[in-house]
Design a protein around this motif. Structure first.
Motif, PDB file in Angstrom:
ATOM      1  N   ARG A   1       4.212  42.090  40.190  1.00 52.38           N
ATOM      2  CA  ARG A   1       4.935  43.312  40.538  1.00 52.38           C
ATOM      3  C   ARG A   1       4.004  44.524  40.541  1.00 52.38           C
ATOM      4  O   ARG A   1       4.048  45.365  41.449  1.00 52.38           O
ATOM      5  CB  ARG A   1       6.088  43.558  39.557  1.00 52.38           C
ATOM      6  CG  ARG A   1       7.244  42.581  39.684  1.00 52.38           C
ATOM      7  CD  ARG A   1       8.467  43.115  38.943  1.00 52.38           C
ATOM      8  NE  ARG A   1       8.182  43.423  37.556  1.00 52.38           N
ATOM      9  CZ  ARG A   1       8.250  42.543  36.551  1.00 52.38           C
ATOM     10  NH1 ARG A   1       8.578  41.288  36.804  1.00 52.38           N
ATOM     11  NH2 ARG A   1       8.003  42.916  35.324  1.00 52.38           N
TER      12      ARG A   1
ATOM     13  N   THR B   1       0.717  44.535  40.899  1.00 49.42           N
ATOM     14  CA  THR B   1      -0.243  44.430  41.994  1.00 49.42           C
ATOM     15  C   THR B   1       0.399  44.840  43.322  1.00 49.42           C
ATOM     16  O   THR B   1      -0.201  45.578  44.117  1.00 49.42           O
ATOM     17  CB  THR B   1      -0.792  43.003  42.091  1.00 49.42           C
ATOM     18  OG1 THR B   1      -1.410  42.645  40.837  1.00 49.42           O
ATOM     19  CG2 THR B   1      -1.810  42.870  43.203  1.00 49.42           C
ATOM     20  N   ASP B   2       1.618  44.363  43.571  1.00 48.95           N
ATOM     21  CA  ASP B   2       2.310  44.728  44.811  1.00 48.95           C
ATOM     22  C   ASP B   2       2.571  46.231  44.869  1.00 48.95           C
ATOM     23  O   ASP B   2       2.383  46.870  45.909  1.00 48.95           O
ATOM     24  CB  ASP B   2       3.629  43.967  44.926  1.00 48.95           C
ATOM     25  CG  ASP B   2       3.426  42.492  45.247  1.00 48.95           C
ATOM     26  OD1 ASP B   2       2.297  42.118  45.645  1.00 48.95           O
ATOM     27  OD2 ASP B   2       4.385  41.717  45.084  1.00 48.95           O
ATOM     28  N   HIS B   3       3.015  46.787  43.736  1.00 48.95           N
ATOM     29  CA  HIS B   3       3.302  48.220  43.705  1.00 48.95           C
ATOM     30  C   HIS B   3       2.032  49.037  43.935  1.00 48.95           C
ATOM     31  O   HIS B   3       2.027  50.014  44.711  1.00 48.95           O
ATOM     32  CB  HIS B   3       3.938  48.592  42.372  1.00 48.95           C
ATOM     33  CG  HIS B   3       4.296  50.045  42.250  1.00 48.95           C
ATOM     34  ND1 HIS B   3       5.166  50.680  43.106  1.00 48.95           N
ATOM     35  CD2 HIS B   3       3.874  50.995  41.365  1.00 48.95           C
ATOM     36  CE1 HIS B   3       5.293  51.949  42.762  1.00 48.95           C
ATOM     37  NE2 HIS B   3       4.507  52.164  41.718  1.00 48.95           N
TER      38      HIS B   3
ATOM     39  N   ASN C   1      -0.600  48.118  45.518  1.00 50.44           N
ATOM     40  CA  ASN C   1      -1.000  47.966  46.913  1.00 50.44           C
ATOM     41  C   ASN C   1      -0.145  48.828  47.842  1.00 50.44           C
ATOM     42  O   ASN C   1      -0.616  49.302  48.882  1.00 50.44           O
ATOM     43  CB  ASN C   1      -0.891  46.503  47.329  1.00 50.44           C
ATOM     44  CG  ASN C   1      -1.618  46.209  48.615  1.00 50.44           C
ATOM     45  OD1 ASN C   1      -2.832  46.397  48.698  1.00 50.44           O
ATOM     46  ND2 ASN C   1      -0.899  45.756  49.627  1.00 50.44           N
ATOM     47  N   GLU C   2       1.093  49.062  47.448  1.00 49.91           N
ATOM     48  CA  GLU C   2       2.000  49.858  48.283  1.00 49.91           C
ATOM     49  C   GLU C   2       1.717  51.362  48.178  1.00 49.91           C
ATOM     50  O   GLU C   2       1.708  52.080  49.183  1.00 49.91           O
ATOM     51  CB  GLU C   2       3.455  49.590  47.885  1.00 49.91           C
ATOM     52  CG  GLU C   2       3.948  48.200  48.241  1.00 49.91           C
ATOM     53  CD  GLU C   2       5.263  47.866  47.568  1.00 49.91           C
ATOM     54  OE1 GLU C   2       5.788  48.735  46.817  1.00 49.91           O
ATOM     55  OE2 GLU C   2       5.765  46.751  47.749  1.00 49.91           O
ATOM     56  N   VAL C   3       1.525  51.829  46.946  1.00 45.46           N
ATOM     57  CA  VAL C   3       1.402  53.282  46.764  1.00 45.46           C
ATOM     58  C   VAL C   3      -0.043  53.743  46.633  1.00 45.46           C
ATOM     59  O   VAL C   3      -0.312  54.949  46.637  1.00 45.46           O
ATOM     60  CB  VAL C   3       2.226  53.762  45.544  1.00 45.46           C
ATOM     61  CG1 VAL C   3       3.683  53.393  45.717  1.00 45.46           C
ATOM     62  CG2 VAL C   3       1.661  53.197  44.238  1.00 45.46           C
ATOM     63  N   SER C   4      -0.943  52.801  46.447  1.00 46.19           N
ATOM     64  CA  SER C   4      -2.377  53.086  46.477  1.00 46.19           C
ATOM     65  C   SER C   4      -2.765  54.155  45.449  1.00 46.19           C
ATOM     66  O   SER C   4      -2.325  54.121  44.316  1.00 46.19           O
ATOM     67  CB  SER C   4      -2.778  53.501  47.894  1.00 46.19           C
ATOM     68  OG  SER C   4      -4.153  53.709  48.005  1.00 46.19           O
TER      69      SER C   4
ATOM     70  N   HIS D   1      -1.921  57.058  44.998  1.00 48.19           N
ATOM     71  CA  HIS D   1      -0.876  57.926  44.445  1.00 48.19           C
ATOM     72  C   HIS D   1      -0.571  57.533  43.007  1.00 48.19           C
ATOM     73  O   HIS D   1      -0.373  58.401  42.138  1.00 48.19           O
ATOM     74  CB  HIS D   1       0.385  57.843  45.307  1.00 48.19           C
ATOM     75  CG  HIS D   1       1.487  58.753  44.836  1.00 48.19           C
ATOM     76  ND1 HIS D   1       2.446  58.352  43.931  1.00 48.19           N
ATOM     77  CD2 HIS D   1       1.754  60.049  45.126  1.00 48.19           C
ATOM     78  CE1 HIS D   1       3.258  59.357  43.686  1.00 48.19           C
ATOM     79  NE2 HIS D   1       2.865  60.404  44.402  1.00 48.19           N
TER      80      HIS D   1
END
Length: 432
Positions: free
Chosen positions: A81, A83-85, A87-90, A92
């Motif tokens: 979770r 890692t995915d998060h 990758n999504e928000v970078s 930020h």
């Protein structure tokens, strides 16, 4: 409240049915609080339930868990979770909430370690932590000596050797006695300290990664301090494995791994510097990200993978759910289970003593007379090919190479019983 075995297994067993991408992450195990840790360590039904929190290959029996510890399911789900998060928000995340989350994780780690959060700093593993402490140690002058033992971690030995050219010091090496006893180990370190009057820095493994021997660290640290010698303690394999706090070591400097026995994702560790001794370790490359009175100035990893750090709290939840005394008891039980079945094999040498204060679950063996690298690679290969038991050859001990056995929390009694059967076969086949 003491839970019955039925209640414990019901709570754990229901989690095993969760699909891997399930909507809710599995919870940590529930362990009874009434029975003694040693009694819980023998409860195979309980540990089968705990093992269901791990995704483990069925192609072989993994008894080489000393390299790193795989994540239990709650940690694995959290890591995915995070890692995915990330990758999504970078960036930020890195520029907004990450520091506060990392600080919360640092407080949790410090609490488990029994120190102040201002005395620890996260690293990318135990090796980075040891390199920063050894290379940054300021107490050396040309002509001084530093000392390590044959059983110390190879990367730590290399870092100590590096001091020869960088600091103009003599690098000394000692041999930990084999077979080891508490008194023999203390005598060996006392002799080494007395033989090198210009010794200023000692590397000391709490639990070494070659044979698993646990040293009486507190006594050796005190012995060294009486002679004006500082000690850097390698606790990478003992933390999360044995039940202790940093204060029990007595040392001013130590390094730890989070991805071995705490089950944090690969790429996480921390170093410890007692607050009063912070000026004795240099900031890394004069880095100015943090002020010099902040321990985090002793680490600069660049843009690192922060997902392991953001998963630390979940891993500590799992650790706390089991409890350090129960983990220690189970890991020692697994070692005892196979070792006590082969103690009577005359040409099989077990390289940890029966003193319970001097071992955890890591234990190495050697077939008598078979001390070469090739011999022990062959033993490990035979165990894998014939019995599907995975172990690893280890070099370094002055008496010769060996094969290391490292069970884990998901290891069953049947697994180590299979090893004991296989070792009788190995000892007979390789008899000189």
């Amino acid at each position: 409240m003491i839970l019955s075995r039925r209640e414990v297994l019901a709570g754990l067993g229901s989690l095993a049915a969760l699909p891997d991408p399930g909507a809710r992450a599995p919870l940590p195990p529930v362990v009874p609080t009434g029975p003694a840790p040693e009694r819980l360590a023998e409860d195979e039904a309980l540990w089968r339930a705990v093992a269901r929190h791990y995704r483990v290959s069925t192609d072989f029996v993994n008894l080489e868990n000393g390299y790193y510890g795989i994540m239990p399911d709650p940690v694995r789900h959290a890591y995915r979770r995070v890692t995915d998060h990330l990758n999504e928000v970078s960036s930020h995340l890195l520029r907004t909430t990450y520091k506060a989350q990392a600080e919360r994780a640092r407080r949790r780690v410090a609490a488990v370690a029994g120190v102040s959060e201002e005395e620890i700093a996260f690293t990318r593993g135990g090796t980075e932590a040891l390199q920063n402490l050894i290379s940054g140690y300021r107490g050396l002058r040309p002509g001084d000596s530093v000392l390590y033992a044959d059983l110390d971690y190879h990367s730590a030995q290399y870092a100590m050797n590096w001091l020869r050219d960088r600091r103009g010091v003599r690098v000394e090496r000692m041999v930990v006695p084999e077979p080891a006893t508490r008194q023999a180990v203390l005598d060996a370190y006392e002799r080494a300290l007395n033989e090198h009057p210009r010794l200023r820095l000692l590397l000391l493994s709490h639990m070494n990664n070659r044979t698993g021997l646990v040293l009486p660290v507190r006594e050796i640290v005190a012995m060294a301090r009486d002679r004006g010698v500082d000690t850097i303690v390698d606790a990478a394999h003992s933390w999360g494995h044995l039940d202790f706090t940093v204060g029990d070591l007595g040392a001013d400097f130590a390094f730890f791994s989070l991805h071995k026995w705490m089950g944090v994702p690969l790429g996480a560790g921390f170093l410890y510097i007692r607050r009063e001794r912070l000026p004795d370790i240099d900031p890394v490359f004069a880095d100015e990200t943090y002020p010099t009175d902040d321990i985090r100035s002793r680490v600069h990893s660049g843009t690192m993978d922060v997902a392991p750090i953001l998963t630390v709290e979940t891993a500590l939840d799992f650790h706390d759910a089991l409890g350090a005394p129960v983990k220690q008891a189970r890991l020692r039980f697994l070692r005892d289970r196979w070792v006590h079945q082969v103690r009577d094999v005359p040409n099989l040498e077990i390289l940890t003593p029966e003193d319970r204060d001097m071992y955890g679950t890591i234990t190495a063996f050697r077939v008598a007379g078979r001390t070469s690298e090739a011999d022990n690679v062959a033993v490990a290969a035979y165990l894998m090919d014939r019995y599907r038991v995975f172990t690893v050859r280890r070099g370094g001990p002055s008496a010769g190479d060996c094969v290391r056995v490292t069970p884990a929390l998901f290891t069953s009694a049947d697994d180590v019983d299979l090893l004991a059967t296989a070792l009788r076969d190995v000892a007979q086949r390789m008899r000189r």
